[in-house]
Write a protein that holds these residues in place. Structure first.
Motif, PDB file in Angstrom:
ATOM      1  N   HIS A  93      41.088  34.639  35.191  1.00 15.22           N
ATOM      2  CA  HIS A  93      40.526  33.474  35.893  1.00 15.22           C
ATOM      3  C   HIS A  93      41.295  33.160  37.159  1.00 15.22           C
ATOM      4  O   HIS A  93      41.481  31.999  37.498  1.00 15.22           O
ATOM      5  N   LEU A 116      34.603  34.539  48.716  1.00  9.68           N
ATOM      6  CA  LEU A 116      34.494  33.907  47.402  1.00  9.68           C
ATOM      7  C   LEU A 116      33.575  34.688  46.475  1.00  9.68           C
ATOM      8  O   LEU A 116      33.869  34.869  45.299  1.00  9.68           O
ATOM      9  N   GLY A 117      32.461  35.186  46.994  1.00  6.56           N
ATOM     10  CA  GLY A 117      31.523  35.947  46.168  1.00  6.56           C
ATOM     11  C   GLY A 117      32.137  37.222  45.623  1.00  6.56           C
ATOM     12  O   GLY A 117      31.967  37.564  44.456  1.00  6.56           O
ATOM     13  N   LEU A 171      42.377  32.670  41.014  1.00  4.02           N
ATOM     14  CA  LEU A 171      41.732  32.156  42.216  1.00  4.02           C
ATOM     15  C   LEU A 171      41.690  33.271  43.253  1.00  4.02           C
ATOM     16  O   LEU A 171      42.559  34.132  43.278  1.00  4.02           O
ATOM     17  N   PRO A 172      40.714  33.245  44.149  1.00  5.86           N
ATOM     18  CA  PRO A 172      40.663  34.297  45.167  1.00  5.86           C
ATOM     19  C   PRO A 172      41.872  34.215  46.097  1.00  5.86           C
ATOM     20  O   PRO A 172      42.406  33.143  46.336  1.00  5.86           O
ATOM     21  N   ALA A 198      35.355  37.782  45.181  1.00  2.00           N
ATOM     22  CA  ALA A 198      36.396  37.404  44.219  1.00  2.00           C
ATOM     23  C   ALA A 198      35.763  37.044  42.876  1.00  2.00           C
ATOM     24  O   ALA A 198      36.288  37.404  41.825  1.00  2.00           O
ATOM     25  N   ARG A 199      34.632  36.361  42.903  1.00  2.00           N
ATOM     26  CA  ARG A 199      33.943  35.990  41.653  1.00  2.00           C
ATOM     27  C   ARG A 199      33.441  37.235  40.925  1.00  2.00           C
ATOM     28  O   ARG A 199      33.572  37.343  39.721  1.00  2.00           O
ATOM     29  N   ARG A 200      32.866  38.173  41.684  1.00  2.00           N
ATOM     30  CA  ARG A 200      32.386  39.415  41.058  1.00  2.00           C
ATOM     31  C   ARG A 200      33.542  40.189  40.423  1.00  2.00           C
ATOM     32  O   ARG A 200      33.402  40.730  39.338  1.00  2.00           O
ATOM     33  N   GLN A 201      34.688  40.225  41.110  1.00  2.00           N
ATOM     34  CA  GLN A 201      35.837  40.931  40.558  1.00  2.00           C
ATOM     35  C   GLN A 201      36.345  40.233  39.297  1.00  2.00           C
ATOM     36  O   GLN A 201      36.705  40.883  38.323  1.00  2.00           O
ATOM     37  N   SER A 202      36.348  38.905  39.297  1.00  2.00           N
ATOM     38  CA  SER A 202      36.776  38.155  38.114  1.00  2.00           C
ATOM     39  C   SER A 202      35.832  38.409  36.942  1.00  2.00           C
ATOM     40  O   SER A 202      36.275  38.625  35.818  1.00  2.00           O
ATOM     41  N   LEU A 203      34.530  38.422  37.209  1.00  2.00           N
ATOM     42  CA  LEU A 203      33.556  38.687  36.144  1.00  2.00           C
ATOM     43  C   LEU A 203      33.693  40.118  35.622  1.00  2.00           C
ATOM     44  O   LEU A 203      33.576  40.355  34.421  1.00  2.00           O
TER      45      LEU A 203
END
Length: 145
Positions: free
Chosen positions: A97, A106-107, A99-100, A109-114
């Protein structure tokens, strides 16, 4: 008694390092067909130490978790599996979880986190199931010995 030790040793070797190709095969199967990097055989045979996917150290953590699951079950302490899962989850929580990084989109970073969360779940479940199946096989072989 010696027979039981031989069974444990053989299946521990199959479970611990032998579980890595099983996990890689599951990662390959979970990847959409259009995004798969090569064949299933290529994915299973991948041995380069620098390719742990999104999460660093996953290969060694997988070895240890499979050894821990087998040990907990063979020692007659199934709650040990929950302890292993809890420790692993707590240790990876910040990484899953995160933060980028400053300046990162941001998109992306979210894809990498998922992707990291998905890899964590698939790898952990596959690893645990593999270790449990081999432990059950060891217990069954004990009855025949």
């Amino acid at each position: 008694m010696i027979g039981h030790l031989v069974i444990i040793a053989a299946l521990a070797i199959l479970a611990v390092p032998g579980g890595a190709p099983v996990v890689r095969a599951m990662f390959w199967a979970a990847t959409p067909a259009a995004e798969r990097p090569g064949s299933l055989w290529t994915a299973i045979r991948r041995t380069d130490a620098h390719h742990d996917g999104v999460l660093r150290g996953g290969r060694w953590i997988g070895y240890l978790e499979r050894l821990g699951v087998m040990t907990a079950l063979l020692a007659g302490y199934p709650p040990g599996i929950a302890v292993i899962a809890g420790v692993k989850t707590l240790a990876r929580y910040a990484e899953l979880h995160s933060l980028p990084t400053p300046g990162a989109e941001l998109g992306a970073a979210r894809r990498q986190s998922l992707a990291a969360i998905e890899q964590f779940i698939i790898g952990t479940m596959t690893s645990f199931i593999w270790a449990v199946l081999l432990t059950l096989l060891a217990r069954w072989l004990w009855t025949l010995w």
